[in-house]
Design a protein around this motif. Structure first.
Motif, PDB file in Angstrom:
ATOM      1  N   TYR A 102       3.687   8.277  -7.885  1.00  0.00           N
ATOM      2  CA  TYR A 102       3.591   7.461  -6.674  1.00  0.00           C
ATOM      3  C   TYR A 102       4.762   7.726  -5.727  1.00  0.00           C
ATOM      4  CZ  TYR A 102       0.259   4.953  -9.613  1.00  0.00           C
ATOM      5  OH  TYR A 102      -0.796   4.622 -10.435  1.00  0.00           O
ATOM      6  N   SER A 103       4.686   8.838  -5.008  1.00  0.00           N
ATOM      7  CA  SER A 103       5.655   9.049  -3.941  1.00  0.00           C
ATOM      8  C   SER A 103       5.214   8.216  -2.742  1.00  0.00           C
ATOM      9  CB  SER A 103       5.717  10.524  -3.546  1.00  0.00           C
ATOM     10  OG  SER A 103       4.533  10.918  -2.877  1.00  0.00           O
ATOM     11  N   PHE A 104       6.163   7.875  -1.873  1.00  0.00           N
ATOM     12  CA  PHE A 104       5.817   7.061  -0.712  1.00  0.00           C
ATOM     13  C   PHE A 104       4.842   7.791   0.203  1.00  0.00           C
ATOM     14  CE2 PHE A 104      10.282   5.101  -1.256  1.00  0.00           C
ATOM     15  CZ  PHE A 104       9.799   4.254  -2.253  1.00  0.00           C
ATOM     16  N   THR A 105       4.997   9.106   0.293  1.00  0.00           N
ATOM     17  CA  THR A 105       4.092   9.898   1.134  1.00  0.00           C
ATOM     18  C   THR A 105       2.669   9.873   0.583  1.00  0.00           C
ATOM     19  OG1 THR A 105       5.896  11.379   1.784  1.00  0.00           O
ATOM     20  CG2 THR A 105       3.654  12.173   2.129  1.00  0.00           C
ATOM     21  N   SER A 106       2.541  10.044  -0.735  1.00  0.00           N
ATOM     22  CA  SER A 106       1.209  10.046  -1.334  1.00  0.00           C
ATOM     23  C   SER A 106       0.563   8.671  -1.213  1.00  0.00           C
ATOM     24  CB  SER A 106       1.263  10.492  -2.796  1.00  0.00           C
ATOM     25  OG  SER A 106       1.973   9.564  -3.594  1.00  0.00           O
ATOM     26  N   LEU A 107       1.332   7.613  -1.382  1.00  0.00           N
ATOM     27  CA  LEU A 107       0.788   6.258  -1.269  1.00  0.00           C
ATOM     28  C   LEU A 107       0.334   5.962   0.156  1.00  0.00           C
ATOM     29  CD1 LEU A 107       3.264   4.286  -3.547  1.00  0.00           C
ATOM     30  CD2 LEU A 107       0.805   4.558  -3.894  1.00  0.00           C
ATOM     31  N   GLU A 108       1.070   6.452   1.117  1.00  0.00           N
ATOM     32  CA  GLU A 108       0.650   6.283   2.506  1.00  0.00           C
ATOM     33  C   GLU A 108      -0.682   6.995   2.743  1.00  0.00           C
ATOM     34  OE1 GLU A 108       2.432   7.074   7.007  1.00  0.00           O
ATOM     35  OE2 GLU A 108       3.778   7.043   5.269  1.00  0.00           O
ATOM     36  N   GLY A 109      -0.828   8.186   2.146  1.00  0.00           N
ATOM     37  CA  GLY A 109      -2.081   8.931   2.269  1.00  0.00           C
ATOM     38  C   GLY A 109      -3.244   8.225   1.602  1.00  0.00           C
ATOM     39  N   VAL A 110      -2.993   7.626   0.426  1.00  0.00           N
ATOM     40  CA  VAL A 110      -4.045   6.875  -0.265  1.00  0.00           C
ATOM     41  C   VAL A 110      -4.463   5.675   0.575  1.00  0.00           C
ATOM     42  CG1 VAL A 110      -4.581   5.449  -2.276  1.00  0.00           C
ATOM     43  CG2 VAL A 110      -3.364   7.605  -2.576  1.00  0.00           C
ATOM     44  N   VAL A 211      -8.273  -2.995  -2.066  1.00  0.00           N
ATOM     45  CA  VAL A 211      -6.863  -2.710  -1.804  1.00  0.00           C
ATOM     46  C   VAL A 211      -5.993  -3.276  -2.928  1.00  0.00           C
ATOM     47  CG1 VAL A 211      -4.929  -3.173  -0.250  1.00  0.00           C
ATOM     48  CG2 VAL A 211      -7.186  -2.634   0.696  1.00  0.00           C
ATOM     49  N   CYS A 212      -6.229  -4.524  -3.275  1.00  0.00           N
ATOM     50  CA  CYS A 212      -5.396  -5.183  -4.280  1.00  0.00           C
ATOM     51  C   CYS A 212      -5.665  -4.667  -5.692  1.00  0.00           C
ATOM     52  CB  CYS A 212      -5.600  -6.690  -4.206  1.00  0.00           C
ATOM     53  SG  CYS A 212      -4.963  -7.401  -2.666  1.00  0.00           S
ATOM     54  N   TYR A 213      -6.889  -4.226  -5.946  1.00  0.00           N
ATOM     55  CA  TYR A 213      -7.191  -3.643  -7.249  1.00  0.00           C
ATOM     56  C   TYR A 213      -6.392  -2.346  -7.432  1.00  0.00           C
ATOM     57  CZ  TYR A 213     -10.064  -2.684 -11.377  1.00  0.00           C
ATOM     58  OH  TYR A 213     -10.491  -2.459 -12.661  1.00  0.00           O
ATOM     59  N   PHE A 214      -6.311  -1.553  -6.369  1.00  0.00           N
ATOM     60  CA  PHE A 214      -5.504  -0.341  -6.442  1.00  0.00           C
ATOM     61  C   PHE A 214      -4.034  -0.686  -6.651  1.00  0.00           C
ATOM     62  CE2 PHE A 214      -2.594   2.674  -4.556  1.00  0.00           C
ATOM     63  CZ  PHE A 214      -2.943   3.853  -5.206  1.00  0.00           C
ATOM     64  N   LEU A 215      -3.518  -1.638  -5.859  1.00  0.00           N
ATOM     65  CA  LEU A 215      -2.101  -1.983  -5.952  1.00  0.00           C
ATOM     66  C   LEU A 215      -1.750  -2.567  -7.320  1.00  0.00           C
ATOM     67  CD1 LEU A 215      -1.496  -3.482  -2.394  1.00  0.00           C
ATOM     68  CD2 LEU A 215      -0.698  -1.274  -3.278  1.00  0.00           C
ATOM     69  N   ALA A 216      -2.655  -3.336  -7.911  1.00  0.00           N
ATOM     70  CA  ALA A 216      -2.405  -3.869  -9.253  1.00  0.00           C
ATOM     71  C   ALA A 216      -2.328  -2.730 -10.270  1.00  0.00           C
ATOM     72  CB  ALA A 216      -3.502  -4.856  -9.636  1.00  0.00           C
ATOM     73  N   GLY A 217      -3.223  -1.753 -10.135  1.00  0.00           N
ATOM     74  CA  GLY A 217      -3.190  -0.594 -11.022  1.00  0.00           C
ATOM     75  C   GLY A 217      -1.911   0.195 -10.856  1.00  0.00           C
ATOM     76  N   MET A 218      -1.446   0.295  -9.617  1.00  0.00           N
ATOM     77  CA  MET A 218      -0.194   0.997  -9.349  1.00  0.00           C
ATOM     78  C   MET A 218       0.984   0.252  -9.971  1.00  0.00           C
ATOM     79  SD  MET A 218       1.681   1.559  -5.663  1.00  0.00           S
ATOM     80  CE  MET A 218       2.227  -0.166  -5.651  1.00  0.00           C
ATOM     81  N   LEU A 219       1.034  -1.062  -9.759  1.00  0.00           N
ATOM     82  CA  LEU A 219       2.166  -1.847 -10.253  1.00  0.00           C
ATOM     83  C   LEU A 219       2.236  -1.859 -11.780  1.00  0.00           C
ATOM     84  CD1 LEU A 219       2.170  -4.878  -7.781  1.00  0.00           C
ATOM     85  CD2 LEU A 219       3.911  -3.089  -7.983  1.00  0.00           C
ATOM     86  N   LYS A 220       1.088  -1.886 -12.443  1.00  0.00           N
ATOM     87  CA  LYS A 220       1.145  -1.891 -13.914  1.00  0.00           C
ATOM     88  C   LYS A 220       1.655  -0.545 -14.432  1.00  0.00           C
ATOM     89  CE  LYS A 220      -3.600  -0.660 -15.356  1.00  0.00           C
ATOM     90  NZ  LYS A 220      -3.224   0.389 -16.311  1.00  0.00           N
ATOM     91  N   ASP A 221       1.472   0.516 -13.642  1.00  0.00           N
ATOM     92  CA  ASP A 221       2.048   1.812 -14.009  1.00  0.00           C
ATOM     93  C   ASP A 221       3.551   1.854 -13.721  1.00  0.00           C
ATOM     94  OD1 ASP A 221      -0.415   2.765 -14.806  1.00  0.00           O
ATOM     95  OD2 ASP A 221      -0.824   3.849 -12.943  1.00  0.00           O
ATOM     96  N   GLN A 222       3.995   0.993 -12.805  1.00  0.00           N
ATOM     97  CA  GLN A 222       5.394   0.992 -12.372  1.00  0.00           C
ATOM     98  C   GLN A 222       6.190  -0.171 -12.959  1.00  0.00           C
ATOM     99  OE1 GLN A 222       4.937   0.876  -8.051  1.00  0.00           O
ATOM    100  NE2 GLN A 222       5.425   3.050  -7.929  1.00  0.00           N
ATOM    101  N   GLN A 230       9.196  -0.743  -6.475  1.00  0.00           N
ATOM    102  CA  GLN A 230       7.845  -1.309  -6.531  1.00  0.00           C
ATOM    103  C   GLN A 230       7.434  -1.861  -5.160  1.00  0.00           C
ATOM    104  OE1 GLN A 230       8.547  -4.225  -9.516  1.00  0.00           O
ATOM    105  NE2 GLN A 230       8.504  -2.773 -11.233  1.00  0.00           N
ATOM    106  N   PHE A 231       8.326  -2.595  -4.544  1.00  0.00           N
ATOM    107  CA  PHE A 231       7.994  -3.215  -3.264  1.00  0.00           C
ATOM    108  C   PHE A 231       7.898  -2.190  -2.141  1.00  0.00           C
ATOM    109  CE2 PHE A 231      10.236  -7.262  -4.967  1.00  0.00           C
ATOM    110  CZ  PHE A 231       9.173  -7.478  -5.823  1.00  0.00           C
ATOM    111  N   GLU A 232       8.736  -1.161  -2.209  1.00  0.00           N
ATOM    112  CA  GLU A 232       8.651  -0.085  -1.217  1.00  0.00           C
ATOM    113  C   GLU A 232       7.343   0.687  -1.369  1.00  0.00           C
ATOM    114  OE1 GLU A 232      12.146   2.282  -1.589  1.00  0.00           O
ATOM    115  OE2 GLU A 232      13.489   0.687  -0.909  1.00  0.00           O
ATOM    116  N   SER A 233       6.840   0.804  -2.599  1.00  0.00           N
ATOM    117  CA  SER A 233       5.552   1.460  -2.832  1.00  0.00           C
ATOM    118  C   SER A 233       4.421   0.665  -2.184  1.00  0.00           C
ATOM    119  CB  SER A 233       5.298   1.598  -4.337  1.00  0.00           C
ATOM    120  OG  SER A 233       6.218   2.475  -4.935  1.00  0.00           O
ATOM    121  N   ILE A 234       4.462  -0.665  -2.341  1.00  0.00           N
ATOM    122  CA  ILE A 234       3.460  -1.511  -1.687  1.00  0.00           C
ATOM    123  C   ILE A 234       3.527  -1.325  -0.182  1.00  0.00           C
ATOM    124  CG2 ILE A 234       2.777  -3.901  -1.199  1.00  0.00           C
ATOM    125  CD1 ILE A 234       3.847  -4.655  -3.985  1.00  0.00           C
ATOM    126  N   HIS A 235       4.724  -1.329   0.351  1.00  0.00           N
ATOM    127  CA  HIS A 235       4.911  -1.194   1.798  1.00  0.00           C
ATOM    128  C   HIS A 235       4.384   0.144   2.305  1.00  0.00           C
ATOM    129  CE1 HIS A 235       6.772  -2.564   5.536  1.00  0.00           C
ATOM    130  NE2 HIS A 235       7.173  -1.330   5.728  1.00  0.00           N
TER     131      HIS A 235
END
Length: 301
Positions: A102-110, A211-222, A230-235
């Protein structure tokens, strides 16, 4: 089970050189044929209508420029083969690998890609009836199956806010959503999104459910990463999503709670499976998010 699949695959005129089970997905088979990769997916508790809707929807999305996984047609021009009460659908593999880093660039693209997907889904008219994704109902079902100590550890105060939250959530505009939009169903290559897979469970819900289902999946990995990361990834994800479609203040206000709901469902699932070591990590993580003012601000921009 592998051997009978060769006969099944003749419905698509596929002669595989290899077939293997996909790890952690017992109903998915990966196969190679003439230097191409395919996935055969076993669909349980499905119907002809659901399988036809998947074909129509994914064809529509491809026409609109959204790369998605579409079922291949058999020699009899059907998007599935039915054996007894089980449906099988075949898909040619898309380019890329599931999101794992989860780079910030990739998350922005997702975020941008998911926003574009929602815009196209909103334009689509279903031919068959599609069920509603009742997030609150599903959470209450999970809660009813847990012991009282488990509920207490997840925070009675949070669960007490559920009625108030669900009243506002139900008032949001509903549309067609993917409803299984976890990181493993989004493919990437060299930092860019290359496609979305697995449209088996399309349902209707507010777009923030995806959106939130994806973010929950991301956070459980992080879960073991630093809080600020974690919060910067959400942002970063939120910036990407809103570069294509603006979320309302009401939607953004409901999202932190919805992410927690999905994290709770993951926790209840692992508790049910007996993975106590995972549960012991998730519960303090969820409680920390609930109490964090910084967490809620990560959704605002």
């Amino acid at each position: 089970m592998i051997e009978p699949l060769h006969d099944l695959l003749l419905n698509w005129k596929i002669h595989p050189s290899s077939i293997e089970n996909v790890e952690s997905h017992p109903n998915v088979y990966k196969l190679r044929s003439r230097e191409k990769t395919f996935y055969l997916k076993k669909r349980l508790n499905s119907s002809v209508e659901k399988r036809m809707e998947e074909l129509l929807l994914t064809s529509f999305l491809l026409e609109k420029g959204i790369t998605v996984e579409r079922p291949m047609l058999t020699v009899s021009h059907q998007p599935f083969v039915k054996q007894f009460q089980v449906f099988y659908s075949l898909y040619q593999a898309l380019e890329g690998l599931p999101v794992q880093f989860y780079s910030f660039t990739s998350l922005e693209g997702v975020g941008t890609y998911l926003s574009q997907l929602h815009s196209r889904l909103k334009q689509y008219t279903c031919k068959y009836e599609v069920e509603e994704w009742k997030v609150e109902t599903h959470l209450r079902e999970w809660i009813s199956g847990q012991d009282s100590k488990m509920i207490e550890r997840c925070g009675e105060g949070f669960l007490g806010r559920l009625n108030e939250w669900s009243f506002s959530y139900r008032k949001l505009s509903h549309q067609l959503v993917h409803s299984d939009c976890h990181p493993r169903n989004i493919l990437m290559k060299e930092g860019r999104v290359t496609g979305v897979i697995d449209f088996e469970r399309i349902r209707k819900a507010p777009r923030i459910a995806d959106v939130c289902y994806f973010l929950a999946g991301m956070l459980k990995d992080q879960v073991k990463q630093r809080e600020d990361e974690q919060f910067e990834s959400i942002h970063a994800f939120m910036e990407g999503y809103q570069s294509d479609s603006t979320l309302t203040q009401e939607e953004k206000g409901l999202m932190p709670f919805l992410v927690i709901i999905f994290l709770l469902q993951y926790t209840f699932y692992y508790n049910q499976k007996g993975y106590s070591h995972v549960v012991s990590t998730y519960i303090p993580f969820i409680n920390k998010l609930v109490k964090s003012g910084v967490y809620e601000r990560a959704f605002q921009m």
